[in-house]
Design an enzyme around this catalytic site. Structure first.
Site, mmCIF file in Angstrom:
data_model
loop_
_atom_site.group_PDB
_atom_site.id
_atom_site.type_symbol
_atom_site.label_atom_id
_atom_site.label_comp_id
_atom_site.label_asym_id
_atom_site.label_seq_id
_atom_site.Cartn_x
_atom_site.Cartn_y
_atom_site.Cartn_z
ATOM 1 N N ASP A 9 0.386 -1.033 0.288
ATOM 2 C CA ASP A 9 0.405 0.362 -0.213
ATOM 3 C C ASP A 9 0.702 1.169 -0.314
ATOM 4 O OD1 ASP A 9 -2.237 2.042 0.754
ATOM 5 O OD2 ASP A 9 -1.500 1.841 2.774
ATOM 6 N N ASP A 11 0.213 5.209 1.011
ATOM 7 C CA ASP A 11 -0.548 5.832 2.011
ATOM 8 C C ASP A 11 -0.738 5.315 3.686
ATOM 9 O OD1 ASP A 11 -0.937 7.844 -0.029
ATOM 10 O OD2 ASP A 11 -2.847 8.196 0.366
HETATM 11 C C1 BG6 Z 1 -5.764 6.238 -0.293
HETATM 12 C C2 BG6 Z 1 -6.162 7.094 -0.224
HETATM 13 O O1 BG6 Z 1 -4.691 5.879 -1.438
HETATM 14 O O2 BG6 Z 1 -6.233 7.056 -1.537
HETATM 15 C C3 BG6 Z 1 -7.473 7.709 0.414
HETATM 16 O O3 BG6 Z 1 -5.995 5.998 1.344
HETATM 17 C C4 BG6 Z 1 -7.908 8.607 -0.969
HETATM 18 O O4 BG6 Z 1 -7.772 8.115 1.505
HETATM 19 C C5 BG6 Z 1 -7.571 7.262 -2.074
HETATM 20 O O5 BG6 Z 1 -9.263 8.929 -1.293
HETATM 21 C C6 BG6 Z 1 -7.934 7.772 -3.263
HETATM 22 O O6 BG6 Z 1 -7.097 9.068 -3.753
HETATM 23 P P1 BG6 Z 1 -7.312 10.055 -4.772
HETATM 24 O O7 BG6 Z 1 -5.359 10.254 -4.818
HETATM 25 O O8 BG6 Z 1 -6.819 8.410 -6.027
HETATM 26 O O9 BG6 Z 1 -7.948 10.684 -4.803
HETATM 27 MG MG MG Z 2 -3.094 3.271 3.387
#
Ligand code: BG6
Ligand code: MG
Length: 213
Positions: A9, A11
């Site tokens: 993963d 984030d």
């Molecule tokens: C994930 C995050 O990695 O990506 C979420 O944990 C986020 O919080 C999701 O909503 C989508 O992200 P993005 O960058 O496509 O808006």
């Molecule tokens: Mg995460």
């Protein structure tokens, strides 16, 4: 158990962009007069952009919003979020993470990213980590976000490995659930540790080197 690959993963595992998601969503929520705090923000981990918007709109009591308006709100949030991402530099990745990823590769394991974010490639470029991954599975190649296993199944497919030979590393319960649903081994770090569902628990990122021997 013969693990051959690791799917990370992004984030909360490799980088920490939670605060940027929070700031960008908070700006939108304030403009709309919607209550939003960090506890609600925690529910957005691993959840897609549009699903995150729906969670925030649970507290919206105005007229129902059209699909066009919802997409506009999500697009504005993403613009604000990407502005904040531009402040990221290679220093936002710890030496521990960088060196552990390199060592995992030296030990012969393949490495993929498995992130729900459509900004994953942009983030990896900002922190100069794109080359650490053999393959990237992200929000641009999936239709369902975690806890659905799609992003990890695609990651395994991109690597040419069977799910059961992959280890998923996650900081969110929804991500551990996704790894389990995909038939993979799972390692929890940070917030995901307390769910008690993962095969392995990491006190720190480099603990992976005790599993991937
Ligand atoms: C994930 C995050 O990695 O990506 C979420 O944990 C986020 O919080 C999701 O909503 C989508 O992200 P993005 O960058 O496509 O808006
Ligand atoms: Mg995460």
């Amino acid at each position: 158990m013969a693990l051959k690959a690791v799917i990370f993963d992004l984030d909360g595992v490799i980088v920490f962009t939670d605060k940027f998601h929070y700031q960008a969503w908070k700006k939108m929520a304030d403009q709309m007069g919607i209550y939003f705090d960090e506890t609600i923000n925690n529910r957005l981990r691993g959840v897609s952009r549009m699903d995150s918007l729906d969670i925030i709109l649970e507290r919206y009591d105005g007229e129902p919003l059209s699909q066009v308006k919802r997409e506009e709100l999500a697009a504005q949030k993403n613009e604000d979020y990407r502005e904040l991402l531009k402040t990221m530099t290679p220093e936002d990745v710890t030496d521990e993470v960088r060196e552990t990823l390199a060592e995992i590769r030296r030990r012969g394991y393949k490495i993929a990213l498995g992130s729900s974010s459509k900004n994953a490639r942009f983030i990896l470029e900002r922190v100069a980590l794109t080359d650490a991954f053999d393959k990237i599975s992200d929000g641009t190649n999936i239709t369902k976000s975690k806890p659905d296993p799609e992003v990890f199944i695609k990651g395994a497919e991109f690597l040419g490995e069977r799910p059961e030979d992959c280890l998923v590393v996650e900081d969110a319960e929804a991500g551990i659930d996704a790894g389990i649903a995909g038939g993979m081994k799972t390692a929890a770090i940070g917030d995901a540790v307390s769910c008690g569902k993962a095969d392995f628990v990491l006190d720190t990122f480099s603990d992976l080197l005790k599993i991937l021997i």
